[in-house]
Write a protein that holds these residues in place. Structure first.
Motif, PDB file in Angstrom:
ATOM      1  N   GLY A 179      -8.287   1.861   0.470  1.00 21.57           N
ATOM      2  CA  GLY A 179      -9.085   2.846   1.183  1.00 21.57           C
ATOM      3  C   GLY A 179      -8.651   3.007   2.629  1.00 21.57           C
ATOM      4  O   GLY A 179      -8.164   2.066   3.267  1.00 21.57           O
ATOM      5  N   ILE A 180      -8.867   4.212   3.149  1.00 19.57           N
ATOM      6  CA  ILE A 180      -8.498   4.506   4.531  1.00 19.57           C
ATOM      7  C   ILE A 180      -9.262   3.621   5.506  1.00 19.57           C
ATOM      8  O   ILE A 180      -8.799   3.344   6.624  1.00 19.57           O
ATOM      9  N   ASP A 181     -10.438   3.120   5.088  1.00 25.06           N
ATOM     10  CA  ASP A 181     -11.246   2.253   5.946  1.00 25.06           C
ATOM     11  C   ASP A 181     -10.620   0.869   6.096  1.00 25.06           C
ATOM     12  O   ASP A 181     -11.067   0.071   6.924  1.00 25.06           O
ATOM     13  N   LEU A 182      -9.585   0.567   5.298  1.00 24.45           N
ATOM     14  CA  LEU A 182      -8.936  -0.744   5.365  1.00 24.45           C
ATOM     15  C   LEU A 182      -7.600  -0.698   6.101  1.00 24.45           C
ATOM     16  O   LEU A 182      -6.763  -1.582   5.926  1.00 24.45           O
ATOM     17  N   TRP A 214      -6.154   6.015   0.908  1.00 25.73           N
ATOM     18  CA  TRP A 214      -6.871   7.196   0.438  1.00 25.73           C
ATOM     19  C   TRP A 214      -8.311   7.171   0.905  1.00 25.73           C
ATOM     20  O   TRP A 214      -8.827   6.141   1.330  1.00 25.73           O
ATOM     21  N   GLY A 215      -8.939   8.345   0.842  1.00 28.54           N
ATOM     22  CA  GLY A 215     -10.334   8.456   1.257  1.00 28.54           C
ATOM     23  C   GLY A 215     -11.274   8.003   0.152  1.00 28.54           C
ATOM     24  O   GLY A 215     -10.875   7.707  -0.970  1.00 28.54           O
ATOM     25  N   HIS A 216     -12.547   7.956   0.494  1.00 21.18           N
ATOM     26  CA  HIS A 216     -13.561   7.555  -0.490  1.00 21.18           C
ATOM     27  C   HIS A 216     -13.773   8.675  -1.503  1.00 21.18           C
ATOM     28  O   HIS A 216     -13.576   9.853  -1.218  1.00 21.18           O
ATOM     29  N   LEU A 262      -7.850  13.745  -8.652  1.00 24.66           N
ATOM     30  CA  LEU A 262      -8.255  13.652  -7.242  1.00 24.66           C
ATOM     31  C   LEU A 262      -7.065  13.406  -6.321  1.00 24.66           C
ATOM     32  O   LEU A 262      -7.175  13.588  -5.112  1.00 24.66           O
ATOM     33  N   GLY A 263      -5.937  12.949  -6.885  1.00 25.62           N
ATOM     34  CA  GLY A 263      -4.770  12.663  -6.051  1.00 25.62           C
ATOM     35  C   GLY A 263      -4.983  11.442  -5.185  1.00 25.62           C
ATOM     36  O   GLY A 263      -5.812  10.576  -5.470  1.00 25.62           O
ATOM     37  N   THR A 264      -4.239  11.368  -4.082  1.00 23.91           N
ATOM     38  CA  THR A 264      -4.333  10.218  -3.169  1.00 23.91           C
ATOM     39  C   THR A 264      -4.512  10.678  -1.729  1.00 23.91           C
ATOM     40  O   THR A 264      -3.976  10.074  -0.800  1.00 23.91           O
TER      41      THR A 264
END
Length: 580
Positions: free
Chosen positions: A309-312, A336-338, A393-395
């Protein structure tokens, strides 16, 4: 069916036939057209008996055209959908982008690293779907590594290890290897010792508040300059369980003035008094933080690509300091986003779901109201339908929304042609029959497959209808598979008229069940349980078999008890509703 509706059916059938023919550069297939036609136009479903007869001629005319003529006609009817087909043809054959620097590696090696604190919810499916798909594309390798080094805050559930592997199998993937981080603590300890010898780590007994103040002001911890011998001795005491929880940590030396405070001298190991639930790991008290454990394992296992995840993003940066100390090359990273998923009232969180189950608000992880893979599997939704939706959804690094209707549409396409039809009346109203109707109704098992035969439904002296289907006085109604009736003096009088009255649009088509020989059914849905009665042949279906209840939707047979025809609630046939 009135003329306007007939014209709409034919127009939509032509469009879908053209889409099917142009996309596959072949003749349109009746079975392949019926599913999308009914899916896009749910108002056609109540006329399902009449639709196949209407569209057969349309499809025949489409198949008589040359390819260029089909394409030209589709451009006239649906230019945007034609453009989508041609864009797909021009695009790369894969829905997912190429992995970065894939050609630089002899083998693509990836990992799925779940925390085993419960079975997977729907959102968890995105990671194995993407990793498994990349493995297939690159003929690569992937493992499941259970990141279970937090026996307190994210305490592992002993049943979750196998449950997650079952979820992975349900999605259609098999890992090449499986690891438990809690089996590998000696590996992490050895690397910590090497790091200490390099001067890259130090033991710290500051309280969390004290260190936070120092970190935020860019000041070094007073323990930072301890000699390696002292640090190693105190770390061995950590391993030996000498310290209590919160009393001592091991920190990685980074840059105490780094512009991002989150990267300043981060914690690698801490003390936890709560024993691990696994017997093999219950004696340990010194536990690595996820960033340390994961970084070491990724290198040892030979991971080439990480998806997270982008948050990491900060995790990759923290781990970069470790890789620099050891002289290792960091794996390629895709952030990637949530993914946000609609249709559920319950929060998509393993801890929240666990609390709801413990409190009795959910029956279990496979409760139809739970947003879990176990629930979808019990409802009869195939793993392939979920994987295809996740791949779509892709990445992207942006947050993305996934409508459950996408999963349902995928599943409908997979099961529609093979699923037979039956009648289920929810909370039915009993209506007597008059006028000598047939003793038995014989609707087709599947409208597109006459070769499968018909059902044998005893009629009796009364039928059950849903409230919305009750006709007005003197109004006619067509009972599917049985015939035309007129509602007179609280009785449905058989008129003997043929199907032409339906085609003319004067008579509504409804489903029904015999009042006397129907079987009680409890249908479990996302909104709660629904009771009803079904045609008697449903009792002969096997557990796990899928059925489409006409005008209601698809469902999976969950339980067929003996004595199902009794009125006792214990003898109800139980089905799990999948989707429309």
């Amino acid at each position: 069916m009135d003329d306007d509706l007939r014209e709409r059916v034919e127009r939509e059938a032509e469009k879908h036939a053209l889409l099917n023919a142009v996309k596959h550069e072949s003749d349109a297939d009746v079975g392949a057209v019926m599913g999308p036609l009914m899916g896009d136009n749910p108002e056609f479903r109540e006329h399902a008996d009449a639709v196949p007869g209407l569209i057969g001629g349309v499809i025949g005319r489409v198949n008589d055209l040359e390819y260029d003529e089909k394409r030209a006609r589709l451009e006239e009817l649906a230019p945007e959908e034609l453009a989508e087909i041609e864009a797909e043809d021009e695009a790369d054959e894969h829905d997912l982008p190429d992995l970065p620097r894939a050609d630089d590696h002899d083998e693509i090696r990836m990992r799925c690293a779940p925390n085993p604190n419960g079975p997977w919810h729907v959102g968890h499916a995105r990671m194995p779907a993407v990793i498994g798909t990349y493995k297939q594309r690159y003929d690569g390798w992937f493992c499941v590594r259970f990141d279970d080094t937090d026996p307190e805050t994210k305490r592992p559930d002993l049943e979750a290890y196998d449950a997650i592997l079952e979820d992975l199998d349900y999605l259609g993937f098999e890992p090449d290897a499986t690891f438990k981080a809690s089996d590998r603590l000696d590996i992490y300890y050895d690397h910590a010792r090497k790091l200490i010898d390099m001067g890259g780590a130090y033991t710290c007994s500051c309280s969390g508040e004290e260190f936070s103040e120092l970190k935020n002001s860019g000041e070094a911890c007073p323990h930072r300059d301890k000699d390696a011998e002292t640090v190693l001795s105190e770390f061995e005491d950590m391993i030996g369980g000498v310290y209590d929880s919160g009393e001592m940590v091991l920190r990685i030396k980074t840059d105490i003035e780094h512009k991002n405070p989150a990267l300043r001298d981060w914690v690698a190991f801490r003390m936890i008094d709560t024993p691990h639930p696994r017997e093999e790991a219950e004696e340990y008290r010194c536990w690595p933080m996820l960033d340390f454990q994961s970084a070491i394992d990724d290198h040892i296992i030979g991971i080439t690509h990480i998806i997270r995840g982008i948050d990491l993003q900060d995790s990759a940066k923290r781990q970069g300091f470790l890789y620099d100390y050891f002289g290792w090359e960091y794996p390629e990273v895709v952030h990637w986003g949530h993914v946000q998923i609609d249709a559920y009232d319950v929060k998509m969180s393993t801890s929240t779901l666990s609390e709801l189950i413990e409190d009795g608000e959910l029956d279990g992880w496979d409760d139809p109201r739970a947003p879990t893979l176990k629930s979808l599997r019990r409802r009869g939704i195939r793993g392939e339908a979920i994987v295809d939706a996740m791949i779509g959804l892709g990445t992207s690094t942006s947050d993305v929304d996934l409508a459950m209707s996408t999963i349902y549409a995928n599943n409908r396409e997979l099961i529609d042609e093979e699923t037979d039809r039956r009648f289920l009346v929810r909370d039915g109203n009993e209506v007597p029959l008059g006028g000598s109707p047939p003793d038995e109704a014989n609707p087709q098992l599947h409208p597109n497959h006459e070769d499968r035969g018909v059902r044998k439904i005893p009629v009796g002296d009364a039928v059950l209808l849903e409230s919305d289907d009750l006709p007005q006085r003197e109004e006619r109604v067509w009972l599917k598979g049985l015939g035309c009736f007129q509602y007179t003096r609280d009785t449905l009088q058989y008129t003997g008229e043929d199907i032409e009255v339906v085609r003319e649009g004067d008579v509504d088509v409804v489903h029904w069940a015999p009042a006397r020989e129907s079987v009680p059914v409890r249908m479990r849905t996302m909104e709660g349980d629904v009771t009803g009665r079904a045609e008697p042949g449903v009792a002969e279906l096997a557990t796990d078999e899928m059925v489409q209840f006409v005008r209601v939707g698809f469902a999976r047979i969950d339980h067929v008890p003996s004595g199902v025809a009794d009125d006792s609630s214990d003898d109800e046939l139980v089905v799990y509703y999948a989707h429309p």
